[in-house]
Design a protein around this motif. Structure first.
Motif, PDB file in Angstrom:
ATOM      1  N   ARG A  94      52.228  60.436  66.739  1.00 32.18           N
ATOM      2  CA  ARG A  94      53.670  60.174  66.793  1.00 32.18           C
ATOM      3  C   ARG A  94      54.115  59.104  65.811  1.00 32.18           C
ATOM      4  NH1 ARG A  94      54.880  59.606  73.204  1.00 32.18           N
ATOM      5  NH2 ARG A  94      53.994  61.583  73.888  1.00 32.18           N
ATOM      6  N   ASN A  95      53.183  58.677  64.992  1.00 37.30           N
ATOM      7  CA  ASN A  95      53.494  57.626  64.027  1.00 37.30           C
ATOM      8  C   ASN A  95      53.985  56.331  64.648  1.00 37.30           C
ATOM      9  OD1 ASN A  95      52.820  58.257  61.400  1.00 37.30           O
ATOM     10  ND2 ASN A  95      54.530  59.705  61.224  1.00 37.30           N
ATOM     11  N   LEU A  96      53.445  55.993  65.783  1.00 36.44           N
ATOM     12  CA  LEU A  96      53.768  54.710  66.416  1.00 36.44           C
ATOM     13  C   LEU A  96      52.718  53.704  65.971  1.00 36.44           C
ATOM     14  CD1 LEU A  96      54.342  56.030  70.033  1.00 36.44           C
ATOM     15  CD2 LEU A  96      56.121  55.328  68.428  1.00 36.44           C
ATOM     16  N   SER A  97      53.136  52.490  65.719  1.00 35.58           N
ATOM     17  CA  SER A  97      52.090  51.512  65.387  1.00 35.58           C
ATOM     18  C   SER A  97      52.416  50.153  65.969  1.00 35.58           C
ATOM     19  CB  SER A  97      51.937  51.386  63.881  1.00 35.58           C
ATOM     20  OG  SER A  97      53.165  51.034  63.304  1.00 35.58           O
ATOM     21  N   LYS A 118      41.290  55.683  73.732  1.00 38.21           N
ATOM     22  CA  LYS A 118      41.157  56.619  72.608  1.00 38.21           C
ATOM     23  C   LYS A 118      42.271  57.662  72.632  1.00 38.21           C
ATOM     24  CE  LYS A 118      37.452  55.320  70.346  1.00 38.21           C
ATOM     25  NZ  LYS A 118      38.090  53.981  70.381  1.00 38.21           N
ATOM     26  N   LYS A 119      42.557  58.159  73.825  1.00 34.61           N
ATOM     27  CA  LYS A 119      43.605  59.182  73.959  1.00 34.61           C
ATOM     28  C   LYS A 119      44.955  58.631  73.511  1.00 34.61           C
ATOM     29  CE  LYS A 119      41.607  61.241  78.071  1.00 34.61           C
ATOM     30  NZ  LYS A 119      41.818  61.279  79.519  1.00 34.61           N
ATOM     31  N   ILE A 120      45.225  57.406  73.925  1.00 37.53           N
ATOM     32  CA  ILE A 120      46.505  56.795  73.576  1.00 37.53           C
ATOM     33  C   ILE A 120      46.596  56.551  72.076  1.00 37.53           C
ATOM     34  CG2 ILE A 120      47.695  54.567  73.681  1.00 37.53           C
ATOM     35  CD1 ILE A 120      47.930  54.795  76.448  1.00 37.53           C
ATOM     36  N   GLU A 121      45.514  56.085  71.496  1.00 31.99           N
ATOM     37  CA  GLU A 121      45.529  55.814  70.054  1.00 31.99           C
ATOM     38  C   GLU A 121      45.771  57.098  69.255  1.00 31.99           C
ATOM     39  OE1 GLU A 121      41.854  53.643  69.399  1.00 31.99           O
ATOM     40  OE2 GLU A 121      42.956  51.742  69.505  1.00 31.99           O
ATOM     41  N   LEU A 122      45.141  58.161  69.714  1.00 32.44           N
ATOM     42  CA  LEU A 122      45.316  59.451  69.057  1.00 32.44           C
ATOM     43  C   LEU A 122      46.785  59.861  69.120  1.00 32.44           C
ATOM     44  CD1 LEU A 122      43.504  61.709  67.810  1.00 32.44           C
ATOM     45  CD2 LEU A 122      43.591  62.831  70.034  1.00 32.44           C
ATOM     46  N   LEU A 123      47.338  59.721  70.294  1.00 35.09           N
ATOM     47  CA  LEU A 123      48.731  60.098  70.506  1.00 35.09           C
ATOM     48  C   LEU A 123      49.677  59.251  69.652  1.00 35.09           C
ATOM     49  CD1 LEU A 123      50.023  61.820  73.083  1.00 35.09           C
ATOM     50  CD2 LEU A 123      50.988  59.569  73.450  1.00 35.09           C
ATOM     51  N   MET A 124      49.372  57.969  69.559  1.00 32.17           N
ATOM     52  CA  MET A 124      50.228  57.078  68.780  1.00 32.17           C
ATOM     53  C   MET A 124      50.153  57.426  67.297  1.00 32.17           C
ATOM     54  SD  MET A 124      49.584  53.473  70.741  1.00 32.17           S
ATOM     55  CE  MET A 124      50.704  52.512  69.751  1.00 32.17           C
ATOM     56  N   ARG A 125      48.978  57.782  66.844  1.00 34.16           N
ATOM     57  CA  ARG A 125      48.850  58.198  65.444  1.00 34.16           C
ATOM     58  C   ARG A 125      49.664  59.454  65.197  1.00 34.16           C
ATOM     59  NH1 ARG A 125      43.233  56.707  65.730  1.00 34.16           N
ATOM     60  NH2 ARG A 125      42.965  54.666  64.739  1.00 34.16           N
TER      61      ARG A 125
END
Ligand SMILES: *[C@@H]1O[C@H](CO)[C@@H](O)[C@H](O)[C@H]1NC(C)=O
Length: 269
Positions: free
Chosen positions: A266-269, A257-264
């Motif tokens: 930073r606009n990483l997908s 969850k933490k990583i997904e939040l961070l990726m969102r």
């Protein structure tokens, strides 16, 4: 990327037999494609990147396959590693048919291994860090191993799952520990000191890898349960590069969850 010969998969299979505990990404830098002098540009130029992916895990079963924003973690790690320019070849090493099948599905090369290998669990690893670790080993003929550290977040100071490292003035590792090193006489973490966190990316010399698995386990290695200590306890040199990396290793399900939040963010997908 330069083409590599078929022997690299052989390199891979003896490489992952039981020696890479704790690694998110492992790189084997070979010297054998090389010409006369050791310090040529081609020194250790045949480089194979290996992402270990084990299905079973005490804390997180099936971890490599956990989806992170819709893609399995192992695929995310592989896609990042694929961007490293120093790797002639990149393979996923796994003990599990399900993982192998999925990896083949997204286009990875796969080698099957025994159950002892660890996990490619740094889905946000920067390809530049992989290249940095490879180049550090290529530039240090006296070292057999290279790895990366970043600054430790103060809140992680007492976490035994975050491995700390101290280095000498030449950038060689002195020691790794699950305890906080160095230890301040106040008995607390010193907010003014930059502690170093070990990142699970490492590069080995392939000649060294031929002898490494046969070296018996060492006292400190066993006590700390840190594979890399065997290298130091046997007196080999290990190069350590310091990098700027917000470590987001996936150790427990909540980390996803933490990583997904961070990726969102930073606009990483
Ligand atoms: C130890 O840490 C404290 C802060 O907690 C700091 O003031 C001190 O300079 C550090 N070093 C020594 C030798 O005490």
């Amino acid at each position: 990327m330069s083409p590599t010969s078929t022997t690299s998969s052989t390199t891979g299979s003896w490489l992952v037999q039981g020696l890479l505990a704790g690694a998110a990404i492992v790189v084997a830098a070979g010297a054998y494609a090389v010409i006369s002098t050791r310090r040529t540009a081609k020194y250790r130029s045949r480089v194979v990147g290996i992402i270990p992916a084990r299905f079973a895990s005490s804390r997180f079963q099936g971890k490599p396959l956990i989806p992170i924003l819709g893609k399995p973690m192992i695929q995310r790690t592989w896609e990042r590693a694929k961007l490293a320019t120093t790797l002639g070849k990149l393979v996923v090493a796994t003990d599990d048919e399900r993982i192998a099948e999925i990896c083949l599905g997204f286009g990875a090369d796969v080698i099957m291994t025994s159950e002892s290998c660890q996990n490619g669990d740094e889905p946000l690893i920067e390809p530049e860090i992989i290249d940095g670790v490879v180049k550090a080993l290529q530039a240090a003929p006296d070292a057999v191993f290279s790895t990366a550290v970043t600054s430790l977040k103060p809140e992680d100071a007492s976490d035994p799952n975050r491995v700390k490292c101290v280095v000498d003035t030449h950038g060689n590792a002195i020691y790794f520990s699950r305890g906080l090193i160095p230890c301040n006489k106040s008995g607390k973490a010193n907010p003014h000191f930059t502690y170093l966190l070990h990142l699970g990316i490492q590069s080995y010399d392939t000649q060294f890898l031929k002898i490494y698995p046969d070296l018996p386990p060492t006292t400190l290695q066993l006590e700390e349960d840190l594979e890399q200590l065997k290298v130091l306890e046997n007196g080999y040199k290990m190069k350590v590069i310091k990098v700027d990396h917000d470590a987001h290793g996936v150790n427990i399900p909540e980390d996803v969850k933490k990583i997904e939040l961070l990726m969102r963010e930073r606009n990483l997908s």
